[in-house]
Design a protein around this motif. Structure first.
Motif, mmCIF file in Angstrom:
data_model
loop_
_atom_site.group_PDB
_atom_site.id
_atom_site.type_symbol
_atom_site.label_atom_id
_atom_site.label_comp_id
_atom_site.label_asym_id
_atom_site.label_seq_id
_atom_site.Cartn_x
_atom_site.Cartn_y
_atom_site.Cartn_z
ATOM 1 N N ALA A 174 71.495 91.065 20.325
ATOM 2 C CA ALA A 174 71.601 89.830 19.306
ATOM 3 C C ALA A 174 70.395 88.739 19.523
ATOM 4 N N GLY A 197 69.557 85.991 25.442
ATOM 5 C CA GLY A 197 68.461 86.579 25.089
ATOM 6 C C GLY A 197 67.305 85.773 24.857
ATOM 7 N N TYR A 198 67.388 85.034 25.894
ATOM 8 C CA TYR A 198 66.170 83.890 26.126
ATOM 9 C C TYR A 198 65.216 84.078 27.156
ATOM 10 N N LYS A 208 72.199 82.425 23.474
ATOM 11 C CA LYS A 208 71.900 81.413 24.366
ATOM 12 C C LYS A 208 72.783 81.924 25.770
#
Ligand code: UDP
Length: 641
Positions: free
Chosen positions: A556, A531-532, A505
């Motif tokens: 990740a 990673g969003y 996040k």
């Protein structure tokens, strides 16, 4: 490593001394054993101020001797390549680069500003000699553009942040008496003024004095003048201060002929800085102190824009106009302070990257020699190749943790790059129904068995797993081995790799990077991203990774998703090793706890996760299904054999 620094040092200019101080700060972090010699106009004071060796900058025999002793010449930073302050500047600095190259030493141009170059001869010299540099880092886009306009092609200049943004204030040193006394006597917050002679200022001393008077009485502050380049700025500051009418007597005027970290320590105690000198603003930003920039040169505006400070007054602002901008900045100072504290880690990181880039030619050499020395790693690599098994149609390498680390290091150090999968049961099953995932795993350079399920599955199906390679442990071991310049028993095994974290996040990757830097002194984490991101932002993320030139990228984003993403994203940094590490950033950042060692040893980490994160229950049904499938495969194999 031995570094020779050439620049405008020991010449009484605080800005140049600040860049040197910041470079030395980074050098000590990158390689605590590094030795540095500075070509200085005042070797004694350089030695005393910075604790380095120093030789006269105009003594040719000393310069030649020091070049021969050095592993690398670092030329910079500051505005060295310009011909407005004198015709000798350009030939002098380029002459030293030429001597270094003739002696076979790499030469890095470090955080320099180029121009103005008025004479054709200067332009010709710059174009020719810059192509002999091994690395070029420049501190502003204008310099990059100018170099390009001159016809320069290689090496490609990299744009870097002013290193002084990363400078840390001196701790526990005594500050100039005038500073301490005026703060104590007035009992008011201090506003620092830092003027320099300039056509838009010269002759307007009385107007400026009246403006500072008004600032001091209407805002209730104590004005102090700092002369960053005392020989030039002190007379102007004295004239302005002398014309002021403050009841408490003329304000303090301090010549900054002291180490930059001490000046920074003074600025850190101020409430606001009103400055023309570039480094008075860089120092304010570094110390988290709001500032008003007097825009006499594009570089001053660029600093304000870089840190998002809106308070800029034109160079020829009238007294009233300057007062208005200072009042606005004063009213807004809490917000600006907050903004500066948020941007500071980024500036520090970027400052350090500049030093890493400049030292890259010798860091690469250290790496090569490590690879050559460690022939054993290659032998183990050959063994590992022979141990590739297939489980439920998925390739798995029967490697233990040491072998996995060695393989990753080899791929990273050699620049071969690669994709490393840490395979768990869920991923193994998913690849049976997800062709893209299967393809990504089959295309990987190393598929290490993560998860006790995979290890048991390998055993059941007749392979000989050598141990478990948990993604988080692999990541931790690589960072320990890749952190540069750490003394201690393992120091010899460290080679200085550049890491990039992508995943988890927003904010988590940064937190993990911070924690890892603390845990591994000398660790180089060259970038992070959450990673969003949307598909539409993917190019930006890839560009960030590519521009950071990492050796290792930890991805990740969860098992499966990250493997497929790596397969298509790898081209952004083909020389790097890309490793899918699942939820590791959550753990490394301290947001999630890993199972206690006893659970790990008993192969019950999955049970701990099930209890602590019940929402994973559905995902974990994959484990018994996987075991049944593995048993089925074992039977089938048994029948065939
Ligand atoms: N994640 C992500 N982007 C996504 C989905 C997940 O960055 O689109 C992150 C998530 O925040 C978490 C990690 O991926 O940090 C997955 O963690 P998990 O423990 O589920 O990993 P796994 O069990 O797959 O190794």
């Amino acid at each position: 490593m031995r570094v020779l620094v050439s620049g405008y040092h020991g010449m009484g200019n605080l800005g140049d001394e600040a860049v040197l101080a910041a470079f030395l700060q980074h050098l000590a972090e990158i390689d605590p054993h590094a030795e540095c010699t500075v070509l200085s106009g005042d070797p004694d004071s350089t030695r005393k101020a910075f604790g380095v060796s120093a030789v006269p900058r105009t003594s040719l025999p000393a310069i030649i001797r020091e070049i021969r002793r050095a592993d690398i010449l670092v030329s910079g930073g500051g505005s060295l390549l310009q011909d407005v302050t004198g015709a000798l500047s350009v030939p002098y600095y380029l002459g030293i680069i030429t001597l270094a190259r003739l002696s076979g030493r790499p030469a890095s141009v470090y955080a320099q500003g180029i121009g103005p170059l008025n004479s054709g001869f200067s332009r010709l010299l710059v174009r020719q000699v810059m192509s002999w540099a091994s690395v070029i880092t420049l501190r502003d886009q204008g310099s990059c553009d100018l170099l390009r306009r001159l016809g320069h092609v290689r090496p490609e200049p990299a744009l870097v942040t002013d290193p002084a943004f990363a400078l840390r204030p001196a701790q526990g040193c005594s500050l100039p008496a005038e500073w301490t006394e005026s703060r104590e006597a007035s009992g008011r917050p201090v506003v620092v003024f830092c003027f320099r002679p300039w056509p838009s200022v010269d002759g307007r001393e009385a107007e400026l004095a009246a403006c500072v008077d008004r600032i001091s009485s209407e805002l209730g502050v104590c004005p102090v003048f700092l002369a960053f380049q005392p020989g030039v700025d002190l007379p102007l500051a004295r004239r302005i201060a002398g014309l002021m009418k403050v009841s408490s007597g003329p304000p303090a005027v301090i010549g900054c002929g002291i180490p930059p970290q001490q000046v920074l320590a003074m600025i850190a105690q101020a409430e606001l800085v009103v400055g023309m000198r570039l480094h008075s603003l860089v120092f304010a930003a570094a110390a988290g102190v709001p500032f008003v920039a007097i825009d006499y040169d594009p570089k001053v505006r660029a600093v304000s824009e870089r840190v998002g400070n809106p308070n800029v007054a034109p160079a020829n602002a009238s007294g009233d106009e300057l007062f208005r901008v200072v009042s606005l900045a004063w009213a807004d100072r809490a917000r600006i302070r907050q903004l500066l504290s948020e941007i500071r880690p980024e500036l520090e990181r970027e400052g350090r990257q500049g030093a890493e880039l400049a030292l890259a030619p010798v860091m690469g050499k250290a790496r090569e020699s490590r690879v050559e020395k460690d022939g054993r790693k290659d032998a183990r690599q050959g063994d590992a190749d022979a141990r590739r098994a297939v489980l439920l149609g998925v390739p798995v390498d029967c490697v233990d943790m040491d072998e996995a680390v060695a393989r990753c290091m080899r791929l990273a150090e050699s620049g071969e790059g690669g994709h490393v999968v840490t395979l768990n049961p869920e991923m193994t099953l998913a690849s049976g129904r997800d062709e893209a995932l299967m393809e990504a795993i089959r295309g990987a350079d190393l598929v290490a068995p993560d998860g006790i399920g995979v290890v048991l599955g390998l055993k059941l199906t007749g392979s000989k797993p050598r141990g478990r390679v948990a993604g988080i442990e692999l990541a931790t071991r690589l960072m320990q081995a890749g952190a540069l310049g750490v003394s201690g028993p393992d120091a010899d095994a460290r080679v200085g790799l550049r890491f990039f974290f992508v995943g988890a996040k927003p904010g988590v990757a940064e937190q993990a990077a911070e924690k890892m830097r603390e845990a591994n002194p000398g660790l180089s984490i060259v970038g992070t991203h959450h990673g969003y991101f949307q598909d539409s932002s993917e190019d930006t993320v890839l560009h960030m990774i590519s521009a950071a030139h990492p050796d290792v990228v930890f991805v990740a984003m969860g098992a499966g998703k990250q493997e497929k993403w790596i397969a298509k994203a790898r081209h952004a940094a083909p020389a790097a090793v890309w490793i899918g590490v699942g939820g590791s950033l959550d753990v490394l950042s301290g947001n999630t706890k890993r199972a206690p060692v006893v659970f790990r040893k008993l192969g019950l980490e999955w049970l701990y996760r099930l209890v602590t994160e019940p929402s994973r229950a559905k995902r974990m049904t994959a484990l018994p299904v996987f075991m049944l499938a593995a048993i089925g495969e074992a039977f089938r194999k048994g029948r065939r054999d």
